[in-house]
Design a protein around this motif. Structure first.
Motif, short mmCIF file in Angstrom:
data_model
loop_
_atom_site.label_atom_id
_atom_site.label_comp_id
_atom_site.label_asym_id
_atom_site.label_seq_id
_atom_site.Cartn_x
_atom_site.Cartn_y
_atom_site.Cartn_z
N LEU A 119 5.72 2.59 7.16
CA LEU A 119 5.14 1.27 6.92
C LEU A 119 3.98 0.99 7.87
O LEU A 119 2.99 0.37 7.48
CB LEU A 119 6.21 0.19 7.06
CG LEU A 119 7.20 0.12 5.90
CD1 LEU A 119 8.44 -0.69 6.28
CD2 LEU A 119 6.52 -0.52 4.68
N ASP A 120 4.08 1.42 9.13
CA ASP A 120 3.01 1.19 10.10
C ASP A 120 2.54 -0.26 10.10
O ASP A 120 1.35 -0.55 10.00
CB ASP A 120 1.83 2.13 9.83
CG ASP A 120 1.82 3.31 10.80
OD1 ASP A 120 2.62 3.31 11.75
OD2 ASP A 120 0.99 4.22 10.61
N ILE A 121 3.49 -1.17 10.21
CA ILE A 121 3.18 -2.60 10.11
C ILE A 121 2.28 -3.04 11.26
O ILE A 121 2.57 -2.80 12.43
CB ILE A 121 4.48 -3.42 10.09
CG1 ILE A 121 5.25 -3.11 8.80
CG2 ILE A 121 4.19 -4.92 10.19
CD1 ILE A 121 6.64 -3.68 8.76
N GLN A 166 0.83 -1.20 0.00
CA GLN A 166 0.00 0.00 0.00
C GLN A 166 0.86 1.25 0.00
O GLN A 166 0.56 2.24 -0.69
CB GLN A 166 -0.92 0.01 1.22
CG GLN A 166 -1.89 1.20 1.25
CD GLN A 166 -2.76 1.28 0.02
OE1 GLN A 166 -3.46 0.34 -0.32
NE2 GLN A 166 -2.70 2.41 -0.70
N LEU A 167 1.97 1.22 0.74
CA LEU A 167 2.87 2.37 0.78
C LEU A 167 3.50 2.61 -0.59
O LEU A 167 3.60 3.75 -1.05
CB LEU A 167 3.95 2.16 1.83
CG LEU A 167 5.01 3.26 1.96
CD1 LEU A 167 4.37 4.63 2.22
CD2 LEU A 167 6.01 2.92 3.06
N ILE A 168 3.92 1.54 -1.25
CA ILE A 168 4.47 1.67 -2.60
C ILE A 168 3.44 2.30 -3.54
O ILE A 168 3.76 3.19 -4.34
CB ILE A 168 4.93 0.31 -3.13
CG1 ILE A 168 6.18 -0.16 -2.38
CG2 ILE A 168 5.23 0.37 -4.64
CD1 ILE A 168 6.59 -1.59 -2.68
N ALA A 169 2.20 1.86 -3.42
CA ALA A 169 1.13 2.42 -4.26
C ALA A 169 0.93 3.91 -3.97
O ALA A 169 0.77 4.71 -4.90
CB ALA A 169 -0.17 1.65 -4.03
N ALA A 193 -2.92 3.12 9.89
CA ALA A 193 -1.71 3.77 9.34
C ALA A 193 -1.60 5.23 9.78
O ALA A 193 -1.34 6.13 8.97
CB ALA A 193 -1.69 3.66 7.82
N GLY A 194 -1.77 5.47 11.08
CA GLY A 194 -1.79 6.85 11.59
C GLY A 194 -0.50 7.60 11.40
O GLY A 194 -0.50 8.79 11.08
N HIS A 195 0.65 6.92 11.60
CA HIS A 195 1.93 7.59 11.42
C HIS A 195 2.12 8.01 9.96
O HIS A 195 2.58 9.11 9.67
CB HIS A 195 3.08 6.66 11.83
CG HIS A 195 3.01 6.19 13.25
ND1 HIS A 195 2.55 4.95 13.61
CD2 HIS A 195 3.32 6.82 14.41
CE1 HIS A 195 2.60 4.83 14.92
NE2 HIS A 195 3.06 5.93 15.44
N ARG A 196 1.78 7.09 9.05
CA ARG A 196 1.92 7.39 7.62
C ARG A 196 1.02 8.55 7.22
O ARG A 196 1.43 9.42 6.44
CB ARG A 196 1.56 6.15 6.78
CG ARG A 196 1.78 6.35 5.29
CD ARG A 196 1.21 5.20 4.49
NE ARG A 196 1.70 3.91 4.99
CZ ARG A 196 1.25 2.74 4.58
NH1 ARG A 196 0.27 2.70 3.67
NH2 ARG A 196 1.73 1.62 5.06
#
Length: 225
Positions: free
Chosen positions: A181-183, A100-103, A188-191
């Motif tokens: 990444l927020d794994i 999702q991050l790559i996207a 994904a709050g940090h992102r």
């Protein structure tokens, strides 16, 4: 190759990320240094060096400020020359969050630079020092009971604001990548904080825990007043 388990937790472990009441998550990383393929962007670095706040920051804080802004201004380059090499070196991080991050980064949407801000530099410093004195307890509430909103209000920050906190080893680029990444954190709050186009100011402080090889990083954001 030895491995290190990194956690999203309030416990004094190898790496912690926290945002409000997000659930605990853990990541296992290979114990080896990460060297990105990206070259230092001299235009960005020169722009940041116009700020006395940046110039007076520690090298670890400069690293965090630089890479945060590199990712915002050059998302595709950050994806290709930083994120993807990291995922290849650390396959345990290459899951659904990475996809999702790559996207998100591949859309190529540049975001406003985060200008080093004196008020946020002070708030991040005060909170990082407070947390380091509490032996790395990770919380958005200060020892005297002040909430994040109270801390911002006391500093005169009346616009929208947010905070990321990480606890881990020295490499601030790795700290930033794990925040992106927020794994294991579905919202994904940090992102979202890192990729929020409304934020234009930032303060960062990094503190080393006493008698430890761990470093705590507090990153505060705000919108224009």
């Amino acid at each position: 190759m030895s491995r290190k388990r990194l956690f999203l937790s309030f416990l004094p472990l190898l790496f912690s990320l926290f945002l409000n009441s997000q659930p605990i998550s853990s990541v296992i990383l290979e114990d080896k240094p990460f060297v990105p393929l990206a070259k230092i962007n001299q235009t960005l670095l020169h722009q940041l060096e116009q700020s006395p706040i940046f110039l007076n920051a520690s090298q670890l804080e400069k690293d965090f400020i630089y890479w945060t802004n590199f990712a915002r201004l050059y998302p595709v380059s950050f994806c290709d020359s930083v994120l993807i090499p990291f995922l290849k070196e650390q396959p345990s991080t290459n899951g659904k969050e990475a996809k999702q991050l790559i996207a998100d980064l591949s859309k190529g949407e540049a975001l406003p630079i985060l200008i080093p801000d004196s008020r946020l530099t002070n708030t991040s410093n005060e909170h990082a020092v407070d947390l380091s004195k509490r032996k790395g307890v990770i919380s958005h509430q200060s020892k005297d009971g002040k909430s994040f909103n109270q801390r911002m209000k006391n500093a005169g920050v009346l616009s929208c604001s947010a905070e990321n906190i990480s606890l881990g080893q020295e490499d601030q680029l790795v700290a930033l990548l794990l925040l992106y990444l927020d794994i294991g954190l579905p919202d994904a709050g940090h992102r979202k904080n890192l990729m929020n186009p409304g934020f234009t100011f930032m303060g960062v402080n990094v503190q080393k825990l006493k008698n430890s090889d761990q470093f705590i990083t507090v990153q505060d954001f705000r919108c224009p007043q």
